[in-house]
Motif scaffolding. Structure first.
Motif, mmCIF file in Angstrom:
data_model
loop_
_atom_site.group_PDB
_atom_site.id
_atom_site.type_symbol
_atom_site.label_atom_id
_atom_site.label_comp_id
_atom_site.label_asym_id
_atom_site.label_seq_id
_atom_site.Cartn_x
_atom_site.Cartn_y
_atom_site.Cartn_z
ATOM 1 N N ALA A 47 11.012 -0.154 -25.359
ATOM 2 C CA ALA A 47 11.075 -0.044 -23.904
ATOM 3 C C ALA A 47 10.506 -1.181 -23.106
ATOM 4 C CB ALA A 47 10.350 1.390 -23.451
ATOM 5 N N ALA A 48 9.417 -1.689 -23.506
ATOM 6 C CA ALA A 48 8.715 -2.936 -22.982
ATOM 7 C C ALA A 48 9.898 -4.246 -23.013
ATOM 8 C CB ALA A 48 7.439 -3.283 -23.511
ATOM 9 N N TRP A 49 10.422 -4.315 -24.115
ATOM 10 C CA TRP A 49 11.425 -5.380 -24.514
ATOM 11 C C TRP A 49 12.870 -5.240 -23.607
ATOM 12 C CZ3 TRP A 49 16.472 -4.739 -26.779
ATOM 13 C CH2 TRP A 49 17.103 -5.799 -26.937
ATOM 14 N N ASN A 50 13.149 -3.877 -23.546
ATOM 15 C CA ASN A 50 14.243 -3.706 -22.562
ATOM 16 C C ASN A 50 13.848 -3.913 -21.170
ATOM 17 O OD1 ASN A 50 16.793 -2.721 -21.955
ATOM 18 N ND2 ASN A 50 15.985 -0.364 -21.528
ATOM 19 N N ARG A 51 12.767 -3.327 -20.683
ATOM 20 C CA ARG A 51 12.305 -3.519 -19.207
ATOM 21 C C ARG A 51 12.380 -5.133 -18.863
ATOM 22 N NH1 ARG A 51 8.867 -1.263 -15.466
ATOM 23 N NH2 ARG A 51 7.604 -2.588 -14.371
ATOM 24 N N ARG A 52 12.149 -6.112 -19.771
ATOM 25 C CA ARG A 52 12.080 -7.334 -19.328
ATOM 26 C C ARG A 52 13.396 -8.025 -19.238
ATOM 27 N NH1 ARG A 52 7.571 -7.302 -22.632
ATOM 28 N NH2 ARG A 52 9.068 -8.286 -24.489
ATOM 29 N N GLY A 53 14.369 -7.414 -19.908
ATOM 30 C CA GLY A 53 15.760 -8.062 -20.101
ATOM 31 C C GLY A 53 17.037 -7.744 -19.209
ATOM 32 N N VAL A 54 16.578 -6.647 -18.156
ATOM 33 C CA VAL A 54 18.052 -5.949 -17.562
ATOM 34 C C VAL A 54 17.596 -6.097 -16.150
ATOM 35 C CG1 VAL A 54 19.113 -3.922 -16.814
ATOM 36 C CG2 VAL A 54 18.039 -4.192 -19.139
ATOM 37 N N THR A 55 18.561 -6.611 -15.576
ATOM 38 C CA THR A 55 18.693 -7.112 -13.997
ATOM 39 C C THR A 55 19.853 -6.152 -13.506
ATOM 40 O OG1 THR A 55 20.177 -9.072 -14.637
ATOM 41 C CG2 THR A 55 17.637 -9.335 -14.242
ATOM 42 N N VAL A 56 19.483 -6.109 -12.198
ATOM 43 C CA VAL A 56 20.584 -5.307 -11.389
ATOM 44 C C VAL A 56 21.031 -6.097 -10.191
ATOM 45 C CG1 VAL A 56 19.111 -3.774 -9.957
ATOM 46 C CG2 VAL A 56 21.484 -3.248 -10.263
ATOM 47 N N SER A 57 22.250 -5.793 -9.690
ATOM 48 C CA SER A 57 22.904 -6.828 -8.611
ATOM 49 C C SER A 57 23.756 -5.651 -7.777
ATOM 50 C CB SER A 57 23.790 -7.975 -8.969
ATOM 51 O OG SER A 57 24.905 -7.584 -9.798
ATOM 52 N N LEU A 58 23.887 -5.981 -6.459
ATOM 53 C CA LEU A 58 24.541 -5.183 -5.539
ATOM 54 C C LEU A 58 25.687 -6.202 -4.885
ATOM 55 C CD1 LEU A 58 21.627 -3.073 -3.995
ATOM 56 C CD2 LEU A 58 23.157 -2.415 -5.767
ATOM 57 N N ALA A 59 26.891 -5.727 -4.690
ATOM 58 C CA ALA A 59 27.838 -6.446 -4.054
ATOM 59 C C ALA A 59 29.020 -5.840 -3.642
ATOM 60 C CB ALA A 59 28.245 -7.674 -4.980
ATOM 61 N N VAL A 60 29.566 -6.000 -2.464
ATOM 62 C CA VAL A 60 30.734 -5.592 -2.061
ATOM 63 C C VAL A 60 31.829 -5.815 -2.877
ATOM 64 C CG1 VAL A 60 32.595 -5.157 -0.239
ATOM 65 C CG2 VAL A 60 30.041 -5.519 0.354
ATOM 66 N N HIS A 61 32.547 -4.734 -3.526
ATOM 67 C CA HIS A 61 33.586 -4.793 -4.470
ATOM 68 C C HIS A 61 34.972 -4.880 -3.830
ATOM 69 C CE1 HIS A 61 35.862 -4.666 -8.297
ATOM 70 N NE2 HIS A 61 36.662 -3.281 -8.054
ATOM 71 N N GLN A 62 35.294 -4.001 -2.960
ATOM 72 C CA GLN A 62 36.507 -3.945 -2.168
ATOM 73 C C GLN A 62 36.207 -3.043 -1.108
ATOM 74 O OE1 GLN A 62 39.540 -1.556 -4.584
ATOM 75 N NE2 GLN A 62 37.823 -0.963 -5.824
ATOM 76 N N SER A 63 37.255 -3.111 -0.312
ATOM 77 C CA SER A 63 37.311 -2.280 1.130
ATOM 78 C C SER A 63 38.543 -1.497 1.047
ATOM 79 C CB SER A 63 37.126 -3.171 2.228
ATOM 80 O OG SER A 63 38.017 -3.922 2.419
ATOM 81 N N ARG A 64 38.488 -0.576 2.000
ATOM 82 C CA ARG A 64 39.521 0.283 2.235
ATOM 83 C C ARG A 64 39.884 0.444 3.847
ATOM 84 N NH1 ARG A 64 38.917 4.511 -1.331
ATOM 85 N NH2 ARG A 64 37.684 5.492 0.037
ATOM 86 N N PRO A 65 40.751 -0.124 4.510
ATOM 87 C CA PRO A 65 40.727 -0.107 6.032
ATOM 88 C C PRO A 65 40.865 1.511 6.522
ATOM 89 C CG PRO A 65 42.533 -1.703 4.918
ATOM 90 C CD PRO A 65 41.897 -0.840 3.773
ATOM 91 N N GLY A 66 40.097 1.455 7.507
ATOM 92 C CA GLY A 66 40.036 2.737 8.329
ATOM 93 C C GLY A 66 41.173 2.976 9.221
ATOM 94 N N PRO A 67 41.400 3.953 9.989
ATOM 95 C CA PRO A 67 42.342 4.166 11.005
ATOM 96 C C PRO A 67 41.997 3.218 12.139
ATOM 97 C CG PRO A 67 41.428 6.258 10.384
ATOM 98 C CD PRO A 67 40.466 5.314 9.735
ATOM 99 N N GLY A 68 42.965 2.400 12.623
ATOM 100 C CA GLY A 68 42.797 1.434 13.380
ATOM 101 C C GLY A 68 42.204 0.116 13.096
ATOM 102 N N SER A 69 42.093 -0.098 11.937
ATOM 103 C CA SER A 69 41.010 -1.256 11.664
ATOM 104 C C SER A 69 42.067 -2.499 11.591
ATOM 105 C CB SER A 69 41.004 -1.093 9.903
ATOM 106 O OG SER A 69 40.429 -2.404 9.479
ATOM 107 N N PRO A 70 41.305 -3.674 12.337
ATOM 108 C CA PRO A 70 42.067 -4.922 12.355
ATOM 109 C C PRO A 70 42.666 -5.515 11.235
ATOM 110 C CG PRO A 70 39.884 -4.778 13.894
ATOM 111 C CD PRO A 70 39.879 -3.394 12.874
#
Length: 355
Positions: A47-70
């Motif tokens: 668990a200690a080894w696993n804690r030091r080796g994992v990272t996480v990232s957040l990013a916009v993957h795709q979008s879906r236009p809503g009604p009236g979207s330019p």
């Protein structure tokens, strides 16, 4: 790392096996109990080894236009100039990619929890590889403004669940939701004379606008030798065309509600779009002067939490405060139900879109 309730269960099972082995004289049960006890420090090390080796990232993957979207109306050349890929407009849906990545080899398990735009999200994975594992979560009907990731925590542990730990991740802005806009030209009873005349092409004025690649037929006197050496190819100076229309837009610095602020941003973006599409230039709130619609949209996406300058000579005024309307402006937009003096020409609109 913090031991979970399973550690107490493992210790209890060890004691039970030891007692049963001692009373039943089944010797191999002692070995089984010792193996079970040895799993506890082994799980802690993993668990200690696993804690030091994992990272996480957040990013916009795709979008879906809503009604009236330019996004559905803009042409590809305009979309390609966007600094946001993909661009998000209010009312669109966003697919947020939450990615886990391991430094070396395979690790796991890992999980992450937090809020995106005030909405709680939690994801997890059992195995994390160097290539990464990602999960997409959708957020629908996005409001205008910055989408903040707040309160995120990355959790890791061991496969047996004996130990677990988590660490805080810094808050971050993962996306910027731009205001909706549309052409307002058809709403106007009369068009400005300048807007009806095609804007001349860049390159014929006297004010330096920028540089571009050399094309056959360009005058050698316009070659920018220093920039050519820096780019490794011939580039020429390009000048601002004479007579470019500049539209000065003033917006309410203190809108009374978020709904009114959204409508002010939409109208300002629409006015800017009509001007820029006709080859003009926009001056916004006395602080921004540009010919790029994306710069205007970014400023309006953060409105009213932005810097304001002196915009006394505004051509277009968009406000909910009747005292800010100007008799000399080309157009006055009054958003909301406030009462204005009759000697000031204005157009009243609500907060619904399209207007």
């Amino acid at each position: 790392m913090i031991p979970t309730a399973r550690v107490a269960g493992a210790v209890g099972l060890f004691l039970a096996l030891t007692f049963f082995a001692a009373t039943s004289e089944v010797t191999w049960l002692f070995l089984l109990a010792l193996w079970l006890l040895a799993l506890i420090p082994a799980a802690f090390v993993y668990a200690a080894w696993n804690r030091r080796g994992v990272t996480v990232s957040l990013a916009v993957h795709q979008s879906r236009p809503g009604p009236g979207s330019p996004a559905e109306e803009l042409r590809d050349p305009v979309l390609r100039r966007s600094p946001h890929v993909p661009p998000l407009f209010e009312g669109d849906a966003m697919g947020l990619e939450i990615g886990f990545r391991a430094r070396r080899g395979r690790r796991g398990p890992a999980w992450a929890t937090g809020e995106i735009g005030g909405r709680p999200i939690g994801v997890g994975t059992g195995v994390v590889t160097a290539d990464g594992r990602s999960v997409v979560r959708w957020a629908d009907t996005l409001p205008r403004g910055a989408v903040q990731a707040r309160g995120w925590r990355l959790g890791t542990g061991d496969p047996l669940g004996l130990f677990a730990g988590s660490r805080n991740l810094p808050d971050a802005e993962v996306a910027l939701v731009l205001p909706k806009f549309a052409s307002l030209a058809e709403r106007r009873e009369t068009r400005e004379v300048e807007a009806s005349v095609p804007a001349p092409r860049a390159g014929s004025g006297s004010e330096l606008f920028g540089v571009r690649e050399y094309r056959a037929g360009d005058s050698l006197r316009r070659i920018h030798w220093r920039a050519s050496a820096r780019h490794g190819q011939l580039v020429v100076r390009e000048y601002e065309p004479p007579g470019v229309q500049t539209l000065a837009i003033s917006v309410d610095p203190r809108p009374p509600s978020a709904e009114i602020a959204d409508q002010v941003a939409r109208i300002a973006a629409s006015e800017a779009w009509d001007c820029l599409r006709d080859g003009g230039r926009v001056e916004l709130a006395g602080v921004l002067e540009t010919r790029d619609i994306w710069e205007v949209l970014e400023w309006l996406a953060r409105y009213p939490a932005v810097e304001f300058g002196d915009a006394q000579a505004a051509d277009v005024v968009i406000t909910a405060d009747p005292a800010l309307l100007r008799p000399g402006a080309r157009r006055n937009w009054l958003v909301g139900d406030a009462h204005a003096e009759e000697d000031v020409g204005y157009e009243r609109v609500g907060t619904a879109w399209p207007i």
